[in-house]
Design a protein around this motif. Structure first.
Motif, mmCIF file in Angstrom:
data_model
loop_
_atom_site.group_PDB
_atom_site.id
_atom_site.type_symbol
_atom_site.label_atom_id
_atom_site.label_comp_id
_atom_site.label_asym_id
_atom_site.label_seq_id
_atom_site.Cartn_x
_atom_site.Cartn_y
_atom_site.Cartn_z
ATOM 1 N N ALA A 3 36.338 19.600 44.217
ATOM 2 C CA ALA A 3 37.459 20.311 44.872
ATOM 3 C C ALA A 3 38.628 19.562 45.172
ATOM 4 O O ALA A 3 39.695 20.398 45.390
ATOM 5 N N ALA A 4 38.680 18.337 45.345
ATOM 6 C CA ALA A 4 39.609 17.425 45.498
ATOM 7 C C ALA A 4 40.549 17.337 44.109
ATOM 8 O O ALA A 4 41.419 16.323 44.247
ATOM 9 N N GLY A 5 39.926 17.533 43.065
ATOM 10 C CA GLY A 5 40.569 16.971 41.764
ATOM 11 C C GLY A 5 41.800 17.927 41.473
ATOM 12 O O GLY A 5 42.219 18.643 42.245
ATOM 13 N N ILE A 22 32.861 21.002 47.503
ATOM 14 C CA ILE A 22 31.898 19.743 47.426
ATOM 15 C C ILE A 22 32.705 18.662 46.425
ATOM 16 O O ILE A 22 33.287 19.029 45.554
ATOM 17 N N GLU A 23 32.561 17.460 46.943
ATOM 18 C CA GLU A 23 33.084 16.129 46.289
ATOM 19 C C GLU A 23 32.227 15.164 46.004
ATOM 20 O O GLU A 23 31.155 15.308 46.600
ATOM 21 N N ALA A 24 32.548 14.354 45.146
ATOM 22 C CA ALA A 24 31.609 13.313 44.814
ATOM 23 C C ALA A 24 31.497 12.333 46.203
ATOM 24 O O ALA A 24 32.523 12.154 47.012
ATOM 25 N N ILE A 68 33.366 22.761 38.814
ATOM 26 C CA ILE A 68 34.621 21.966 38.235
ATOM 27 C C ILE A 68 34.376 20.626 38.073
ATOM 28 O O ILE A 68 35.008 19.971 37.062
ATOM 29 N N GLY A 69 33.782 19.959 38.946
ATOM 30 C CA GLY A 69 33.814 18.420 39.045
ATOM 31 C C GLY A 69 32.724 17.965 37.893
ATOM 32 O O GLY A 69 31.694 18.624 37.529
ATOM 33 N N ALA A 70 33.383 16.978 37.030
ATOM 34 C CA ALA A 70 32.656 16.300 36.200
ATOM 35 C C ALA A 70 33.039 15.118 35.675
ATOM 36 O O ALA A 70 34.368 14.523 36.320
ATOM 37 N N ALA A 73 30.240 30.052 31.155
ATOM 38 C CA ALA A 73 31.416 28.922 31.084
ATOM 39 C C ALA A 73 32.693 29.626 30.725
ATOM 40 O O ALA A 73 32.776 30.703 30.172
ATOM 41 N N MET A 74 33.835 28.730 30.941
ATOM 42 C CA MET A 74 34.916 29.383 30.928
ATOM 43 C C MET A 74 35.650 29.236 29.469
ATOM 44 O O MET A 74 35.703 27.934 29.094
ATOM 45 N N VAL A 75 36.014 30.280 28.974
ATOM 46 C CA VAL A 75 36.822 30.094 27.641
ATOM 47 C C VAL A 75 38.057 30.875 27.965
ATOM 48 O O VAL A 75 38.825 31.278 27.110
ATOM 49 N N ARG A 76 38.586 31.266 29.230
ATOM 50 C CA ARG A 76 39.543 32.276 29.235
ATOM 51 C C ARG A 76 41.033 31.441 29.232
ATOM 52 O O ARG A 76 41.953 32.199 28.843
ATOM 53 N N LEU A 77 40.934 30.010 29.521
ATOM 54 C CA LEU A 77 42.205 29.560 29.027
ATOM 55 C C LEU A 77 42.533 29.552 27.538
ATOM 56 O O LEU A 77 43.647 29.929 27.341
ATOM 57 N N ASP A 78 41.423 29.581 26.764
ATOM 58 C CA ASP A 78 41.793 29.465 25.196
ATOM 59 C C ASP A 78 42.199 31.009 25.138
ATOM 60 O O ASP A 78 43.131 31.223 24.207
ATOM 61 N N LEU A 119 48.622 14.161 31.765
ATOM 62 C CA LEU A 119 47.566 14.685 32.436
ATOM 63 C C LEU A 119 46.985 15.906 31.809
ATOM 64 O O LEU A 119 47.841 16.594 31.196
ATOM 65 N N SER A 120 45.678 16.193 32.014
ATOM 66 C CA SER A 120 45.138 17.395 31.521
ATOM 67 C C SER A 120 45.671 18.615 32.094
ATOM 68 O O SER A 120 45.956 18.661 33.050
ATOM 69 N N SER A 121 45.440 19.779 31.448
ATOM 70 C CA SER A 121 45.980 21.172 31.900
ATOM 71 C C SER A 121 45.165 21.147 33.432
ATOM 72 O O SER A 121 44.218 21.193 33.273
HETATM 73 P P1 NAI Z 1 39.907 15.564 37.834
HETATM 74 O O1 NAI Z 1 39.399 14.254 37.616
HETATM 75 O O2 NAI Z 1 41.362 15.665 38.798
HETATM 76 O O3 NAI Z 1 38.890 16.205 39.157
HETATM 77 C C1 NAI Z 1 37.528 16.238 38.898
HETATM 78 C C2 NAI Z 1 36.814 15.979 40.596
HETATM 79 O O4 NAI Z 1 35.439 16.217 40.387
HETATM 80 C C3 NAI Z 1 37.267 14.791 41.057
HETATM 81 O O5 NAI Z 1 37.857 14.689 42.326
HETATM 82 C C4 NAI Z 1 35.920 14.016 41.256
HETATM 83 O O6 NAI Z 1 35.656 13.341 42.505
HETATM 84 C C5 NAI Z 1 34.786 15.298 41.411
HETATM 85 N N1 NAI Z 1 33.498 15.218 41.020
HETATM 86 C C6 NAI Z 1 33.057 14.387 40.009
HETATM 87 N N2 NAI Z 1 31.730 14.229 39.914
HETATM 88 C C7 NAI Z 1 31.268 15.324 40.888
HETATM 89 C C8 NAI Z 1 30.200 15.768 41.361
HETATM 90 N N3 NAI Z 1 29.022 15.461 40.850
HETATM 91 N N4 NAI Z 1 30.117 16.499 42.514
HETATM 92 C C9 NAI Z 1 31.301 16.964 42.967
HETATM 93 N N5 NAI Z 1 32.459 16.584 42.758
HETATM 94 C C10 NAI Z 1 32.608 15.747 41.637
HETATM 95 O O7 NAI Z 1 39.619 16.673 36.872
HETATM 96 P P2 NAI Z 1 40.332 18.043 36.804
HETATM 97 O O8 NAI Z 1 41.425 17.770 35.951
HETATM 98 O O9 NAI Z 1 40.227 18.650 37.786
HETATM 99 O O10 NAI Z 1 39.373 18.543 35.740
HETATM 100 C C11 NAI Z 1 37.731 19.041 36.042
HETATM 101 C C12 NAI Z 1 37.176 19.316 34.853
HETATM 102 O O11 NAI Z 1 37.515 20.436 34.147
HETATM 103 C C13 NAI Z 1 37.364 18.187 33.577
HETATM 104 O O12 NAI Z 1 35.826 17.902 33.372
HETATM 105 C C14 NAI Z 1 37.941 18.639 32.596
HETATM 106 O O13 NAI Z 1 37.644 18.378 31.350
HETATM 107 C C15 NAI Z 1 37.434 20.326 32.763
HETATM 108 N N6 NAI Z 1 38.535 21.426 32.216
HETATM 109 C C16 NAI Z 1 38.039 22.460 31.664
HETATM 110 C C17 NAI Z 1 38.831 23.589 31.146
HETATM 111 C C18 NAI Z 1 38.307 24.636 30.543
HETATM 112 O O14 NAI Z 1 38.863 25.487 30.111
HETATM 113 N N7 NAI Z 1 37.027 24.932 30.670
HETATM 114 C C19 NAI Z 1 40.269 23.252 31.128
HETATM 115 C C20 NAI Z 1 40.845 21.847 31.827
HETATM 116 C C21 NAI Z 1 39.974 21.113 32.350
#
Ligand code: NAI
Length: 327
Positions: free
Chosen positions: A12-14, A41-43, A89-91, A156-161, A238-240
């Protein structure tokens, strides 16, 4: 006023979280008459939890009438408790020199744990939408842990595509974006995914006839959509994030809107040539809020079949990398 629904968001804080939460709280995701409680939820990392606190303060400062509560936690069993929607979203990002297999395994651990907890504590009507990459396989992994919730609750999300493909077609044809319909994404959220241009229409006519440039459709169009994420990283450093958050708003909004036709990655049952039990992008129609049926019957030509075979192989390979984890 309706009763609030509980929306759990990991990461959530990403970056994506920061672009997403304000739109959920404003009503963009669930509508202007649906109050929400955000369960963030955050890490368990001090810096991440402090950043989360800041985001929650900003949410407070927006005075959103629909926002009825904010939970901040690093404990997934608190964060997913009674959640109606779980937005994953967190990964773990891919580090320099990291092998894809290691990335899959590291994320696999996170999604196994979260899948188990969601199944144990989320609401009976819980829906799960996975964004964290590799999104399709992470979704499959989370779903593999569910005994109570059926597999079709996990998407799972493919809507961005899909959104990217729609814009590319509109710009090529020189038409308004809204003239482009029925462009769907098949397969993995990765450069192998296939935007099935042969079924798209522009002002009700086949997009392929309007554009009249098969070489562009088969080549630069597919490539631009497939590699758009890398192009954004190259430009922005930075990523989208805003477009990904927007796509998740669209993904969920379409899933709660009966009659909506859109692309999501769902559990395959062999349709369109996908292996059973991989999570593959395909067109769906929302039936009742949160439920959908796959749209069948789109004919695939040899080009489409070859593209689907490639993206299916990638999904099958990803599944093989984590097979020992999901037994
Ligand atoms: P980010 O790195 O800015 O944020 C990710 C956040 O997740 C961080 O704050 C981190 O502390 C948190 N996190 C990590 N592990 C966690 C856990 N086990 N539980 C809770 N929080 C956790 O990354 P961003 O840019 O927000 O991207 C997030 C994900 O989305 C990435 O995996 C990225 O590849 C993916 N993504 C997917 C897209 C899609 O179309 N499906 C498009 C763009 C990004």
């Amino acid at each position: 006023m309706k009763a609030p629904i509980r929306v759990a968001v990991t990461g959530a804080a990403g970056q994506i979280g920061y672009a997403l939460l304000f739109r959920i709280a404003s009503g963009a995701m669930f509508g202007p008459d649906q109050p929400v409680i955000l369960q963030l939820i955050e890490a368990p990392i001090e810096k991440a939890l402090l950043a989360l606190k800041g985001v929650a303060m900003e949410l407070d400062d927006c005075a959103f009438p629909l926002l009825k509560g904010i939970v901040q936690t690093s404990d997934a069993s608190v964060g997913f408790k009674d959640a109606n929607w779980c937005l994953l979203i967190g990964a773990k990002p891919r580090g320099p020199g990291m092998e894809r297999a290691d990335l899959l395994k590291d994320n696999g651990k996170i999604f196994i744990e979260q899948g188990k907890i969601i199944d144990a504590v989320a609401a009976a009507d819980a829906r799960v939408a996975v964004v964290g990459n590799p999104a399709n396989t992470n979704c499959m992994i989370a779903a593999s842990q569910a005994k109570r919730l059926p597999a079709d609750r996990f998407t799972a999300m493919v809507r961005l595509d899909q959104n990217r493909a729609q814009t590319q077609l509109a710009q090529k044809a020189g038409v308004d974006l809204t003239a482009v319909k029925d462009i769907f994404i098949y397969g993995n959220h990765s450069p192998t995914m296939f935007p099935a241009f042969a079924h798209a229409t522009i002002n009700g006519q086949p997009a392929a006839s309007v554009i009249n440039d098969q070489a562009w459709l088969q080549g630069p169009f597919c490539e631009t959509v497939g590699k758009r994420g890398a192009a954004i990283i190259a430009a922005r450093g930075l990523s989208s994030a805003a477009s990904a958050a927007n796509a998740l708003v669209d993904h969920v909004r379409s899933l709660v809107t009966p009659g909506a036709i859109h692309s999501i990655a769902v559990k395959s049952n062999g349709l369109y040539g996908f292996d059973a039990n991989v999570w593959a992008g395909m067109p769906v129609k929302t039936t009742t809020p949160g439920s959908y049926e796959v749209i069948t019957g789109y004919a695939m030509d040899d080009f489409a079949k070859a593209k689907i075979a490639t993206t299916n192989k990638e999904l099958v390979d990803e599944r093989a990398f984590v097979a020992d984890m999901i037994k």
